[in-house]
Design an enzyme around this catalytic site. Structure first.
Site, short mmCIF file in Angstrom:
data_model
loop_
_atom_site.label_atom_id
_atom_site.label_comp_id
_atom_site.label_asym_id
_atom_site.label_seq_id
_atom_site.Cartn_x
_atom_site.Cartn_y
_atom_site.Cartn_z
N SER A 139 0.86 -1.19 0.00
CA SER A 139 0.00 0.00 0.00
C SER A 139 0.89 1.24 0.00
O SER A 139 2.05 1.17 0.43
CB SER A 139 -0.86 0.02 1.26
OG SER A 139 -1.58 1.23 1.34
N TYR A 152 -3.48 -0.72 10.31
CA TYR A 152 -3.29 -1.03 8.88
C TYR A 152 -1.90 -0.57 8.43
O TYR A 152 -1.19 -1.32 7.74
CB TYR A 152 -4.40 -0.35 8.08
CG TYR A 152 -4.39 -0.67 6.60
CD1 TYR A 152 -4.63 -1.96 6.15
CD2 TYR A 152 -4.15 0.32 5.65
CE1 TYR A 152 -4.65 -2.26 4.79
CE2 TYR A 152 -4.16 0.04 4.29
CZ TYR A 152 -4.41 -1.25 3.86
OH TYR A 152 -4.41 -1.53 2.52
O1 NJP Z 1 -9.75 -5.63 -1.28
P1 NJP Z 1 -11.04 -6.57 -1.29
P2 NJP Z 1 -8.81 -5.08 -2.47
N1 NJP Z 1 -7.37 -15.77 3.43
O2 NJP Z 1 -11.62 -6.41 0.07
C1 NJP Z 1 -9.10 -11.87 0.60
C2 NJP Z 1 -4.48 -3.54 -0.82
N2 NJP Z 1 -4.85 -2.14 -0.99
O3 NJP Z 1 -8.91 -5.86 -3.67
O4 NJP Z 1 -11.19 -14.76 1.71
C3 NJP Z 1 -7.48 -15.64 2.10
O5 NJP Z 1 -11.89 -6.29 -2.47
C4 NJP Z 1 -10.58 -11.74 0.30
O6 NJP Z 1 -11.13 -13.01 -0.02
P3 NJP Z 1 -12.12 -13.89 0.93
C5 NJP Z 1 -5.20 -4.23 0.33
O7 NJP Z 1 -4.60 -3.97 1.58
C6 NJP Z 1 -6.11 -1.79 -1.36
O8 NJP Z 1 -9.01 -3.60 -2.54
O9 NJP Z 1 -12.91 -14.65 -0.06
N3 NJP Z 1 -7.91 -14.54 1.49
C7 NJP Z 1 -10.58 -10.87 -0.95
O10 NJP Z 1 -10.44 -11.66 -2.10
C8 NJP Z 1 -5.05 -5.68 -0.08
O11 NJP Z 1 -3.83 -6.20 0.38
C9 NJP Z 1 -6.44 -0.43 -1.47
O12 NJP Z 1 -12.91 -12.94 1.77
C10 NJP Z 1 -8.32 -13.52 2.27
C11 NJP Z 1 -9.32 -10.02 -0.76
O13 NJP Z 1 -8.56 -10.59 0.31
C12 NJP Z 1 -5.05 -5.62 -1.62
O14 NJP Z 1 -4.81 -4.27 -1.97
C13 NJP Z 1 -5.48 0.53 -1.20
C14 NJP Z 1 -8.25 -13.58 3.67
C15 NJP Z 1 -9.66 -8.59 -0.41
O15 NJP Z 1 -10.42 -8.05 -1.44
C16 NJP Z 1 -6.34 -6.09 -2.26
O16 NJP Z 1 -7.41 -5.29 -1.73
C17 NJP Z 1 -4.23 0.14 -0.81
C18 NJP Z 1 -7.77 -14.77 4.24
N4 NJP Z 1 -7.68 -14.93 5.58
C19 NJP Z 1 -3.91 -1.20 -0.71
N5 NJP Z 1 -8.73 -12.41 4.16
C20 NJP Z 1 -7.81 0.04 -1.86
N6 NJP Z 1 -8.73 -0.86 -2.24
O17 NJP Z 1 -8.06 1.27 -1.84
C21 NJP Z 1 -9.07 -11.64 3.11
O18 NJP Z 1 -3.32 1.08 -0.53
N7 NJP Z 1 -8.83 -12.30 1.96
#
Ligand code: NJP
Length: 236
Positions: A139, A152
């Protein structure tokens, strides 16, 4: 399988899903990893509906045994792994004294320990292969802080330090390590609604997917260490 076997965590939606789709379109074989099997299935169906290939494994990346079993199953099935995209991430944004220890552990477990566990499971194979590419989605708050972001930001600073250290460790084994640091991206990361007005000028998940593809397509003698990306509307 002549396509590059590419593991993407957090691929059930958002940046991970967009990355899986773009990589499938560009000749990679994406393996989507996350917990929500319904969303994973839907994402793979979207890929297959375009006559492209990809598959999924439901995996909680915080569970070490499950991570080991899944990585071993993938190696048994495909014989190798070419790319690991550590993308799964979560966050809580609140005043420091209101953060519970459960919330602290959850964020650290997914963002830091999950990244570590996947990387640890795959690095011996990459060293053996003398090839491989790890792309960590951290990030822009790996490099800046803000009020109510202590948990975070701490997790993403940790990811940054981990990534930078292993880049130095793995270079001699011909393993590339890259990091993408996005600013604001229009996903469900901070809630379920993706199209509310305040998000309309934010980055698309596809903007980050494009950066992943660019990083992966460099010649074998080149590694892109890191890329920071912001929407024009975001002051940094
Ligand atoms: O988030 P979101 P993004 N085991 O909530 C998965 C970073 N970022 O695509 O398990 C396995 O739509 C969850 O899957 P599920 C951010 O920190 C973002 O925006 O099925 N998977 C889902 O597929 C992150 O590192 C922004 O619930 C797990 C995914 O994570 C990355 O970008 C800004 C899990 C999250 O999808 C992707 O974020 C920034 C587990 N225990 C950095 N827990 C932004 N969006 O503005 C969660 O600076 N997941």
């Amino acid at each position: 399988m002549d396509k590059k076997i590419t593991l993407i965590t957090g691929a059930s939606r958002g940046i991970g899903k967009a990355t899986a789709i773009l990589l499938a379109k560009n000749g990679y074989f994406p393996i989507l990893l996350a917990r929500n099997e319904i969303q994973l299935k839907a994402a793979v169906s979207e890929i297959q509906a375009m006559n492209l290939e990809g598959t999924y494994y439901d995996l909680d990346i915080t569970n070490e045994d499950a991570v080991k079993k899944t990585v071993n199953a993938i190696i048994a099935q495909y014989g190798r792994i070419d790319v690991l995209v550590n993308n799964a991430g979560i966050g809580y944004f609140k005043e420091m004294e209101t953060i519970t220890t459960t919330e602290w552990d959850q964020v650290m477990d997914v963002n830091v320990k999950g990244t570590f566990l996947l990387t640890k499971a795959i690095v011996p194979l990459f060293k053996n292969q003398q090839s491989g590419h790890i792309v960590n989605i951290a990030s822009d708050v790996s490099r800046r802080t803000f009020p109510n972001g202590s948990l975070y930001c701490a997790s993403k600073y940790a990811m940054d330090a981990f990534t930078s250290s292993i880049r130095k460790e793995l270079r001699v084994h011909n393993v590339k390590v890259s990091q993408i640091m996005p600013g604001l991206v229009r996903t469900t990361f901070d809630g379920d609604v993706t199209e509310v007005d305040r998000k309309k000028e934010w980055l698309d998940a596809e903007d980050i997917a494009n950066a992943v593809l660019y990083i992966l397509q460099t010649p074998s003698s080149v590694v892109i260490d890191e890329v920071m990306i912001h929407p024009m509307c975001q002051e940094y």
